[in-house]
Design a protein around this motif. Structure first.
Motif, mmCIF file in Angstrom:
data_model
loop_
_atom_site.group_PDB
_atom_site.id
_atom_site.type_symbol
_atom_site.label_atom_id
_atom_site.label_comp_id
_atom_site.label_asym_id
_atom_site.label_seq_id
_atom_site.Cartn_x
_atom_site.Cartn_y
_atom_site.Cartn_z
ATOM 1 N N PRO A 79 0.834 -1.209 0.000
ATOM 2 C CA PRO A 79 0.000 0.000 0.000
ATOM 3 C C PRO A 79 0.872 1.263 0.000
ATOM 4 N N LYS A 80 0.906 1.963 -1.110
ATOM 5 C CA LYS A 80 1.702 3.195 -1.208
ATOM 6 C C LYS A 80 0.914 4.397 -0.701
ATOM 7 N N ASN A 81 -0.399 4.356 -0.873
ATOM 8 C CA ASN A 81 -1.267 5.432 -0.417
ATOM 9 C C ASN A 81 -2.313 4.841 0.522
ATOM 10 N N PRO A 82 -2.164 5.062 1.828
ATOM 11 C CA PRO A 82 -3.091 4.452 2.788
ATOM 12 C C PRO A 82 -4.526 4.936 2.656
ATOM 13 N N GLU A 83 -4.735 6.017 1.939
ATOM 14 C CA GLU A 83 -6.095 6.537 1.792
ATOM 15 C C GLU A 83 -6.778 6.058 0.517
ATOM 16 N N ALA A 84 -6.099 5.246 -0.284
ATOM 17 C CA ALA A 84 -6.702 4.725 -1.517
ATOM 18 C C ALA A 84 -7.860 3.799 -1.165
ATOM 19 N N ASP A 85 -8.862 3.789 -2.013
ATOM 20 C CA ASP A 85 -10.073 2.990 -1.772
ATOM 21 C C ASP A 85 -9.797 1.485 -1.762
ATOM 22 N N ASP A 86 -8.804 1.042 -2.518
ATOM 23 C CA ASP A 86 -8.557 -0.402 -2.639
ATOM 24 C C ASP A 86 -7.549 -0.929 -1.616
ATOM 25 N N VAL A 87 -7.214 -0.126 -0.610
ATOM 26 C CA VAL A 87 -6.227 -0.521 0.404
ATOM 27 C C VAL A 87 -6.927 -0.685 1.752
ATOM 28 N N ASP B 162 -3.812 -4.043 5.818
ATOM 29 C CA ASP B 162 -2.624 -4.050 4.958
ATOM 30 C C ASP B 162 -1.705 -2.879 5.280
ATOM 31 N N VAL B 163 -2.287 -1.714 5.500
ATOM 32 C CA VAL B 163 -1.488 -0.531 5.819
ATOM 33 C C VAL B 163 -0.717 -0.745 7.123
ATOM 34 N N ILE B 164 -1.384 -1.278 8.133
ATOM 35 C CA ILE B 164 -0.736 -1.489 9.437
ATOM 36 C C ILE B 164 0.360 -2.546 9.324
#
Length: 93
Positions: free
Chosen positions: A42-50, A54-56
């Motif tokens: 996940p490069k952008n934690p605010e993207a809808d598909d993330v 996964d971000v954590i």
């Protein structure tokens, strides 16, 4: 003229090694994340598909590997520095 290595030299070498190792470590985390999950990191934690999970996981893995790499580089550098110069520059002991 003294052949002692200086604090400035130590800090420069330490910084360069840490930056290089951090780039390699991040690449390894990216590849491991993708291999383990089948998804891109996940490069952008605010993207809808993330997902938040996964971000954590990605952030925790990146931080853990980054800190471990920095510690390892510093320990190896100190060991080699002491072999070459006998002691660390003043203020770094």
């Amino acid at each position: 003229m003294s052949n002692k290595l200086t604090k400035d030299n130590y800090e420069l070498v330490s910084s360069l090694l840490t930056i290089g190792a951090a780039a390699l470590a991040k690449k390894a985390v990216d590849m491991s994340f993708e291999a383990g999950t089948g998804r891109r990191p996940p490069k952008n934690p605010e993207a809808d598909d993330v997902s938040l999970t996964d971000v954590i996981i990605y952030t925790a893995a990146t931080a853990a590997v980054g800190v471990a790499t920095k510690i390892l580089i510093r320990k190896l550098l100190i060991s080699q520095w002491k072999k070459h110069d006998g002691e660390l520059p003043e203020g770094l002991d």
